[in-house]
Design a protein around this motif. Structure first.
Motif, mmCIF file in Angstrom:
data_model
loop_
_atom_site.group_PDB
_atom_site.id
_atom_site.type_symbol
_atom_site.label_atom_id
_atom_site.label_comp_id
_atom_site.label_asym_id
_atom_site.label_seq_id
_atom_site.Cartn_x
_atom_site.Cartn_y
_atom_site.Cartn_z
ATOM 1 N N SER A 56 0.795 -1.230 -0.066
ATOM 2 C CA SER A 56 -0.018 0.147 -0.207
ATOM 3 C C SER A 56 0.919 1.146 -0.006
ATOM 4 O O SER A 56 0.597 2.189 -0.721
ATOM 5 C CB SER A 56 -0.844 0.017 1.188
ATOM 6 O OG SER A 56 -0.253 0.132 2.413
ATOM 7 N N LEU A 57 1.834 1.331 0.817
ATOM 8 C CA LEU A 57 2.933 2.366 0.566
ATOM 9 C C LEU A 57 3.457 2.488 -0.581
ATOM 10 O O LEU A 57 3.559 3.888 -1.058
ATOM 11 C CB LEU A 57 3.934 2.104 1.775
ATOM 12 C CG LEU A 57 3.838 2.263 3.164
ATOM 13 C CD1 LEU A 57 5.044 2.142 3.846
ATOM 14 C CD2 LEU A 57 3.225 3.624 3.449
ATOM 15 N N ARG A 58 3.971 1.636 -1.428
ATOM 16 C CA ARG A 58 4.332 1.713 -2.554
ATOM 17 C C ARG A 58 3.270 2.576 -3.757
ATOM 18 O O ARG A 58 3.699 3.235 -4.468
ATOM 19 C CB ARG A 58 4.796 0.357 -3.290
ATOM 20 C CG ARG A 58 6.108 -0.146 -2.535
ATOM 21 C CD ARG A 58 6.410 -1.581 -2.840
ATOM 22 N NE ARG A 58 7.319 -1.919 -2.057
ATOM 23 C CZ ARG A 58 8.814 -2.195 -2.224
ATOM 24 N NH1 ARG A 58 8.938 -1.847 -3.470
ATOM 25 N NH2 ARG A 58 9.294 -2.663 -1.371
ATOM 26 N N TYR A 59 2.070 2.017 -3.583
ATOM 27 C CA TYR A 59 1.054 2.649 -4.153
ATOM 28 C C TYR A 59 0.830 3.996 -3.789
ATOM 29 O O TYR A 59 0.714 4.930 -4.794
ATOM 30 C CB TYR A 59 -0.293 1.902 -4.114
ATOM 31 C CG TYR A 59 -0.539 0.554 -4.775
ATOM 32 C CD1 TYR A 59 -0.339 0.548 -6.248
ATOM 33 C CD2 TYR A 59 -1.005 -0.581 -4.113
ATOM 34 C CE1 TYR A 59 -0.607 -0.555 -6.729
ATOM 35 C CE2 TYR A 59 -1.279 -1.673 -4.759
ATOM 36 C CZ TYR A 59 -1.151 -1.852 -6.327
ATOM 37 O OH TYR A 59 -1.030 -3.014 -6.812
ATOM 38 N N ILE A 60 0.813 4.333 -2.633
ATOM 39 C CA ILE A 60 0.704 5.900 -2.239
ATOM 40 C C ILE A 60 1.839 6.618 -2.526
ATOM 41 O O ILE A 60 1.659 7.833 -3.254
ATOM 42 C CB ILE A 60 0.678 5.970 -0.679
ATOM 43 C CG1 ILE A 60 -0.583 5.273 -0.262
ATOM 44 C CG2 ILE A 60 0.659 7.396 -0.131
ATOM 45 C CD1 ILE A 60 -0.824 5.125 1.294
ATOM 46 N N ASP A 61 3.121 6.004 -2.603
ATOM 47 C CA ASP A 61 4.017 6.809 -3.146
ATOM 48 C C ASP A 61 4.047 7.063 -4.642
ATOM 49 O O ASP A 61 4.682 8.086 -5.322
ATOM 50 C CB ASP A 61 5.614 5.861 -2.956
ATOM 51 C CG ASP A 61 6.829 6.799 -3.076
ATOM 52 O OD1 ASP A 61 6.910 7.745 -2.627
ATOM 53 O OD2 ASP A 61 7.839 6.337 -3.891
ATOM 54 N N ASP A 62 3.476 6.047 -5.280
ATOM 55 C CA ASP A 62 3.486 6.239 -6.813
ATOM 56 C C ASP A 62 2.350 7.485 -7.068
ATOM 57 O O ASP A 62 2.769 8.293 -7.962
ATOM 58 C CB ASP A 62 2.819 5.066 -7.490
ATOM 59 C CG ASP A 62 3.993 3.781 -7.689
ATOM 60 O OD1 ASP A 62 5.392 4.401 -7.476
ATOM 61 O OD2 ASP A 62 3.872 2.811 -8.041
ATOM 62 N N VAL A 63 1.199 7.274 -6.279
ATOM 63 C CA VAL A 63 0.149 8.319 -6.680
ATOM 64 C C VAL A 63 0.456 9.990 -6.146
ATOM 65 O O VAL A 63 0.250 10.762 -6.583
ATOM 66 C CB VAL A 63 -1.191 7.761 -6.242
ATOM 67 C CG1 VAL A 63 -2.355 8.799 -6.294
ATOM 68 C CG2 VAL A 63 -1.449 6.650 -6.843
ATOM 69 N N LEU B 185 0.775 4.607 8.826
ATOM 70 C CA LEU B 185 0.990 5.637 7.752
ATOM 71 C C LEU B 185 1.893 6.858 8.317
ATOM 72 O O LEU B 185 2.859 7.397 7.755
ATOM 73 C CB LEU B 185 -0.162 6.373 6.997
ATOM 74 C CG LEU B 185 -0.967 5.399 6.069
ATOM 75 C CD1 LEU B 185 -2.119 5.994 5.511
ATOM 76 C CD2 LEU B 185 0.011 4.908 4.908
ATOM 77 N N ALA B 186 1.266 7.177 9.619
ATOM 78 C CA ALA B 186 1.938 8.325 10.289
ATOM 79 C C ALA B 186 3.450 7.981 10.808
ATOM 80 O O ALA B 186 4.319 8.647 10.521
ATOM 81 C CB ALA B 186 1.259 8.694 11.352
ATOM 82 N N ASP B 187 3.751 6.732 11.073
ATOM 83 C CA ASP B 187 4.997 6.063 11.641
ATOM 84 C C ASP B 187 5.806 6.239 10.167
ATOM 85 O O ASP B 187 7.308 6.299 10.473
ATOM 86 C CB ASP B 187 4.878 4.862 12.123
ATOM 87 C CG ASP B 187 4.278 5.052 13.419
ATOM 88 O OD1 ASP B 187 4.182 5.653 13.976
ATOM 89 O OD2 ASP B 187 3.980 3.798 13.854
ATOM 90 N N ASN B 188 5.375 6.127 8.867
ATOM 91 C CA ASN B 188 6.086 5.969 7.680
ATOM 92 C C ASN B 188 6.185 7.530 7.081
ATOM 93 O O ASN B 188 6.455 7.437 5.704
ATOM 94 C CB ASN B 188 5.514 5.137 7.051
ATOM 95 C CG ASN B 188 6.140 3.773 7.478
ATOM 96 O OD1 ASN B 188 7.155 3.259 6.716
ATOM 97 N ND2 ASN B 188 5.278 2.902 8.073
ATOM 98 N N GLY B 189 5.831 8.328 7.960
ATOM 99 C CA GLY B 189 6.080 9.819 7.164
ATOM 100 C C GLY B 189 4.406 10.454 6.471
ATOM 101 O O GLY B 189 4.569 11.524 5.805
#
Length: 518
Positions: free
Chosen positions: A205-212, A255-259
């Motif tokens: 999910s983080l990778r998708y968010i990083d892409d978008v 998510l918060a822990d990952n910025g």
């Protein structure tokens, strides 16, 4: 743009061209195993059903709720239909009384008028949902854009991002599968596999968010909750680090822990007003964190409300007059003869042990033999793959003429499984393709797969860019440790020294080399 949460992957999107209701799931799914959490049954579904447009992303029953669609959703609404290789979704919606359809073309923008545009990207591999999954992009008249990815796993999101900044990105983060809970493994192994699965789905999910790179992230499409006493252990309330069903608050904290401090939780009844510069949120409770802190109490109360529903469902499963073996042989043996690629991928017997209701007593053992392409009773031969479930579950599948046992029995988690060796994708592909139309589509899809010719350099290795499994971009989703490449999209692994797939029997090899090997 106004987004009203209506539970799980469902929401009401209000635009200048009218309202779009998505995936309106309320009633229990998969043999009364899955329920939406939080409980969304108290919403005014009659009012929600008077939407202008309806979008059902795919046929999974936590997205396609036939009862709710039939009883509560206006048949005057216009359906935004994904472009799938079979007509099953349209056929099922028409059977419920829907007659107005906009048949979208995958990846092409459709103008709804009043300055509002939509685009639906359909995924069509045999492993994408029940022969298909999709994502919905919406642009309102004021330029605010939404991407409802729900539980689709696209390999490339650039088709959406090239259309402009995404202001609201709604995507799945929680598990939606039976692995590893149903496998007959020691508890320690099951916890370890579950922990890996949980970490992988969050990382994806983080990778998708990083892409978008969206302005705001909305966690949706999970987790379900399990209210039957037999399945209660699957709820993430027991301190099990291997549980694959974290809730929305857990994910927001992750998510918060990952910025990422831009997450928005949608409870049933939450209203989010999204603009190009801001997102104003109103919740139906005073304190969302406190709501999830009291999750166990909410679940216990929900369980008591649903006990009669679960009991009634269980009574409906028994059909003792059905000759289970005879019907399975009559219906599905002809499909075995047509399953060229799938049968070669399994290449052996798959055994079903059928038990008496609420009992471990095995009353019948049936083998699907993919090497001889016949269905017969078990005769003490070695079977690499075995499923154990109550006989009445199979009786009910035969009674309702279910053509997708994955989207019914397997997702219910009302079974156990064992295997010798690796995961085999072809086993589950067959059991979701129990019709001639589906099977022939899956066979054709496998026949058309060609190796990828583009290479990338990754951590000292040269590998093909596209994953041999389902074409994910390994420059984004590839991870290498000790000579093993893992594609984080679905968790498949390859030994880079040999190129061999070590996740699934029959898995395509990967092209790989080190610079000093040339």
């Amino acid at each position: 743009m106004r987004i009203t949460g209506t539970g799980h992957a469902s929401m009401l999107i209000e635009t200048a061209a009218g309202s779009i209701l998505t995936d309106p799931w309320v009633n229990p799914a998969y043999f009364a195993s899955w329920f939406p959490f939080p409980d969304n049954s108290q919403l005014d579904w009659d009012a929600l059903g008077r939407c202008d447009y309806l979008y059902v992303s795919h046929l999974h029953r936590d997205h396609f709720d036939a009862k709710n669609l039939s009883e509560k959703i206006s048949k005057d609404t216009t359906v935004l239909l994904p472009e799938y290789p079979t007509s099953e979704l349209e056929d099922e919606l028409r059977a419920l009384g829907f007659t107005r359809f906009i048949k979208t073309v995958s990846g092409e923008v459709t103008d709804l008028g009043s300055g509002v545009k939509v685009m639906i990207q359909a995924l069509t591999s045999p492993t994408d949902g029940p022969i298909g999954d999709s994502s919905l992009w919406v642009e309102d008249a004021d330029g605010v854009r939404l991407l409802n990815q729900n539980d689709a796993r696209p390999t490339d999101l650039s088709a959406f991002t090239k259309l402009g900044q995404v202001h609201a990105h709604l995507l799945q983060f929680s598990g939606a599968i039976w692995y590893p809970m149903v496998y007959e493994l020691p508890d320690a192994a099951k916890t370890a596999f579950g922990k890996q699965k949980r970490e992988r789905q969050l990382d994806r999910s983080l990778r998708y968010i990083d892409d978008v790179k969206p302005s705001h992230v909305f966690p949706i499409a999970g987790p379900p909750c399990f209210l039957d006493d037999e399945l209660w252990r699957f709820n993430d309330i027991h301190g099990d680090e291997g549980n694959i069903f974290p809730d929305q608050q857990v994910y927001a904290d992750y998510l918060a822990d990952n910025g990422f401090d831009n997450s928005v939780i949608l409870l049933p009844g939450t209203v989010a007003e999204v603009t190009a510069t801001d997102c104003t949120v109103t919740h139906p409770v005073d304190d969302v964190r406190e709501f999830f802190a009291n999750k166990e109490r909410h679940l216990e109360e929900y369980r008591e409300r649903q006990r009669p529903v679960i009991a009634a469902a269980k009574k409906s499963w028994e059909h003792p007059d059905i000759d289970v073996f005879g019907e399975i042989k009559r219906r599905f043996e002809p499909l075995l003869s047509e399953a060229e690629f799938i049968a070669a991928g399994i290449n052996g017997p798959v055994r079903f042990d059928l038990t008496a209701p609420d009992s471990s007593e095995v009353v019948e053992q049936i083998v699907f033999d993919f090497s001889t392409k016949e269905i017969r009773h078990y005769n003490d031969e070695k079977c690499r793959y075995r499923f154990r479930t109550e006989r009445r579950h199979i009786e009910h599948l035969l009674f309702v003429e279910e053509i997708d046992w994955v989207n019914s029995l397997f997702l219910s988690c009302r079974f156990s499984a064992a295997r010798i060796g690796q995961y085999n994708e072809f086993v589950y592909t067959f059991f979701k393709c129990l019709s001639e139309e589906r099977l022939n589509y899956a066979e054709g899809w496998y026949a058309e797969q060609k190796p990828d010719e583009e290479n990338i350099d990754l951590k000292g290795w040269t590998v093909q860019r596209r994953c041999p499994h389902l074409k994910a971009d390994l420059s984004r989703f590839g991870k290498i440790d000790d000579g093993v490449l893992t594609c984080q999209m679905h968790g498949w692994k390859w030994n880079l020294n040999s190129g061999k797939c070590i996740t699934s029997v029959g898995g395509n090899p990967i092209r790989s080399s080190r610079p000093d090997d040339d």
